[in-house]
Design a protein around this motif. Structure first.
Motif, PDB file in Angstrom:
ATOM      1  N   UNK A  38       0.881  -1.159   0.000  1.00 28.31           N
ATOM      2  CA  UNK A  38       0.000   0.000   0.000  1.00 28.31           C
ATOM      3  C   UNK A  38       0.923   1.214   0.000  1.00 28.31           C
ATOM      4  N   UNK A  39       0.612   2.201  -0.821  1.00 33.54           N
ATOM      5  CA  UNK A  39       1.560   3.276  -1.064  1.00 33.54           C
ATOM      6  C   UNK A  39       0.946   4.662  -0.854  1.00 33.54           C
ATOM      7  N   UNK A  40       1.825   5.610  -0.564  1.00 34.43           N
ATOM      8  CA  UNK A  40       1.516   7.033  -0.687  1.00 34.43           C
ATOM      9  C   UNK A  40       2.276   7.551  -1.897  1.00 34.43           C
ATOM     10  N   UNK A  41       1.588   8.299  -2.740  1.00 36.77           N
ATOM     11  CA  UNK A  41       2.196   8.877  -3.945  1.00 36.77           C
ATOM     12  C   UNK A  41       2.199  10.391  -3.836  1.00 36.77           C
ATOM     13  N   UNK A  42       3.352  10.987  -4.104  1.00 35.68           N
ATOM     14  CA  UNK A  42       3.493  12.445  -4.124  1.00 35.68           C
ATOM     15  C   UNK A  42       3.832  12.870  -5.545  1.00 35.68           C
ATOM     16  N   UNK A  43       3.029  13.766  -6.093  1.00 31.89           N
ATOM     17  CA  UNK A  43       3.249  14.296  -7.434  1.00 31.89           C
ATOM     18  C   UNK A  43       3.524  15.788  -7.333  1.00 31.89           C
ATOM     19  N   UNK A  44       4.666  16.217  -7.838  1.00 33.07           N
ATOM     20  CA  UNK A  44       5.072  17.618  -7.738  1.00 33.07           C
ATOM     21  C   UNK A  44       5.123  18.238  -9.126  1.00 33.07           C
ATOM     22  N   UNK A  45       4.464  19.369  -9.268  1.00 33.88           N
ATOM     23  CA  UNK A  45       4.501  20.172 -10.487  1.00 33.88           C
ATOM     24  C   UNK A  45       4.732  21.620 -10.092  1.00 33.88           C
TER      25      UNK A  45
END
Length: 393
Positions: A38-45
Motif C-alpha cells: 500500500x503506497x503514498x504517492x506524491x506528485x510535484x509540479x
C-alpha cells in the motif's frame, strides 16, 4: 508561472513491524520491519501562482501556503491550525528540503504537491505507516523536482529530520521501511542528537555526519511462510501509546531493562532465522515477540492488546501459525505467519512474495481457516503483499 515541465512522481510503501516494537524507540535498539504494497504517492509540479499548493485525498480542498521566513502559512483557510495538523508531515518535508536547498544557495521553489494514498479507506487509516510514507514520498518528489540527486540513505535522513521536528520520540522505522522496502533490520538513531547536528551544522552537515545508533540492512523474506495481515477495525495512535508508556516513568526501571534485553535478543533471533531460511525458528521468535509485548502490557498497563488483537493472535495459533500485534498495538493491525502448502517438511521452499494472497501456488487450508476465523472475530483480512521496492518513481 508554469513552464510545462513534466510532473515528478514518487511513491513510498507502508510498513509493518515484525519484531522490536517499543524497544526500538531507544537509540540503537533493533527492530525488524517489512514494507507492504500500500503506497503514498506524491506528485510535484509547478503551480500557477507563487507559494506551495498542497492537495490530498484526505483533505477537502487544496491549500495554498506562502513562505514567511522559515514558516509556511496558509492562505484563505478558515481553520489554519487544522490545516497545519492535517498536512504536518508534508509541510515538514517541504521545509527540510527547502533548508537544504538554501544551504546550497538555491531559492525556495514554488510547488504544487498532490498526495494520494492507498493506506486508508473512506478516510480511515489501516495503521500501515502513512505518516512515514507521505514524508518519504514528499521528500523524494520535492528533492527530485529541485534537481537534487540523493541516495536512499540521504532521502531517509531528510525524512527523519522532518519527522523528528514533529515528534522526536518516533523511531523512524516506518521511514526506513518506506525508503528501502522489503524486509529490513533497523536501529534507530538518537533523534535528539540528529536534530542538534542539523541545528549546529545545517541539514547538509547532518546528512554527512555519523548518526549515533543508526543502522539498516536488508534481510531475506521468509521462505515457506505466508504473511497474513488482519485489521482490527480500530485506528490507534502510536504517538499516544508510546507517550503513555513514557509518562509512566517506565524508562530506566528494571521492567524496562528486562523488556529491552529480551526484545533485543528476540530481534536478533528473528533476523538469524530469516537469514538461515529457518521457518520453524521464525515462527518461534514471532510467538516469543507476542509474549514479550503481552508481558510489557501487563506490567505497564498501556493497552497494547485489545480483544480484537488477542483474538487475531489466538486464531493464528489455533491453525499452527504465529501472530502478534504489529506496531504499538491498541488497535490497527496484527500479523500472522503460516506455513504454505508447498513449504515441504525440511525447510524453505517458496517466499512470502510468491504465496501471500495469490490463492494459487502455495495457498493452504490453514490460511483459508485463519481468514474465516478472523472474519468471525470481527478482524478484517487485508490483501497485502510485501513490497520488494522502497521509495520509487
Amino acid at each position: 508561472m508554469t513552464t510545462g515541465r513534466p510532473p515528478v512522481v514518487r511513491r513510498a510503501p507502508g510498513k509493518l513491524f515484525v519484531a522490536g516494537e517499543y524497544a526500538v524507540v531507544e537509540p540503537g535498539n533493533p527492530a525488524i520491519l517489512v514494507a507492504v504494497d500500500r503506497h503514498v504517492t506524491a506528485t510535484v509540479t509547478e503551480p500557477a501562482e507563487a507559494g506551495v499548493v498542497i492537495s490530498s485525498d484526505l483533505t477537502a480542498a487544496p491549500v495554498r501556503w506562502l513562505r514567511r521566513g522559515d514558516r509556511l502559512d496558509p492562505v484563505g483557510v478558515a481553520d489554519a491550525d487544522r490545516a497545519r495538523r492535517e498536512l504536518a508531515h508534508v509541510l515538514a518535508a517541504v521545509r527540510t528540503v527547502t533548508r537544504l536547498l538554501a544551504e546550497h544557495g538555491r531559492p525556495a521553489p514554488d510547488l504544487s504537491i498532490a498526495i494520494s494514498s492507498t493506506m486508508h479507506e473512506n478516510g480511515v487509516k489501516f495503521g500501515l505507516g502513512s505518516s512515514g510514507a507521505v514524508t518519504v514520498a514528499t521528500v523524494a518528489a520535492v528533492a527530485a523536482h529541485a534537481g537534487l540527486a540523493l541516495s536512499a540513505e540521504e532521502r531517509y535522513r531528510l525524512a527523519l529530520l522532518a519527522s523528528a521536528e514533529l515528534d522526536p520520540k518516533g523511531s523512524g522505522g516506518d521511514l526506513a521501511a518506506s525508503t528501502w522496502g522489503g524486509w529490513i533490520a533497523y536501529r534507530a538513531p538518537d533523534r535528539t542528537a540528529v536534530l542538534d547536528l542539523a541545528r549546529r551544522h545545517g541539514v547538509a552537515g547532518a546528512l554527512a555526519a555519523p548518526w549515533p545508533g543508526f543502522a539498516v540492512r536488508r534481510l531475506p523474506p521468509p521462505a515457506g511462510l505466508a504473511l497474513e495481515v488482519g485489521w482490527t477495525g480500530t485506528p490507534a495512535s502510536t504517538t499516544d501509546l508510546v507517550s503513555g508508556l513514557h509518562r509512566k516513568a517506565w524508562r530506566g526501571t528494571a521492567s524496562h531493562r528486562r523488556f529491552v534485553a529480551a526484545t533485543t535478543d528476540c530481534v536478533r533471533a528473528t533476523a538469524e532465522a530469516l537469514e538461515r531460511g529457518d521457518r520453524h525458528g521464525l515462527l518461534a521468535t514471532v510467538r516469543r515477540a507476542r509474549r514479550e509485548l503481552a508481558r510489557l502490557d501487563e506490567e505497564a498497563g498501556i493497552g497494547i492488546f485489545t480483544p480484537a488483537l488477542t483474538a487475531l493472535c489466538d486464531a493464528a495459533e489455533a491453525v499452527g501459525g504465529a501472530a502478534k500485534p504489529s506496531g504499538a498495538g491498541g488497535g490497527d493491525c496484527g500479523i500472522a505467519l503460516l506455513e504454505t502448502a508447498d513449504a515441504g517438511p525440511a525447510g524453505p521452499a517458496v517466499s512470502t512474495e510468491d504465496t501471500a494472497h495469490t490463492g494459487a501456488t502455495g495457498a493452504s487450508p490453514d490460511i483459508d481457516h485463519l481468514r474465516e476465523r478472523w472474519t468471525a472475530a470481527g478482524v478484517r483480512p487485508l490483501a497485502l503483499r510485501p513490497a520488494t521496492e522502497g521509495n520509487e518513481e
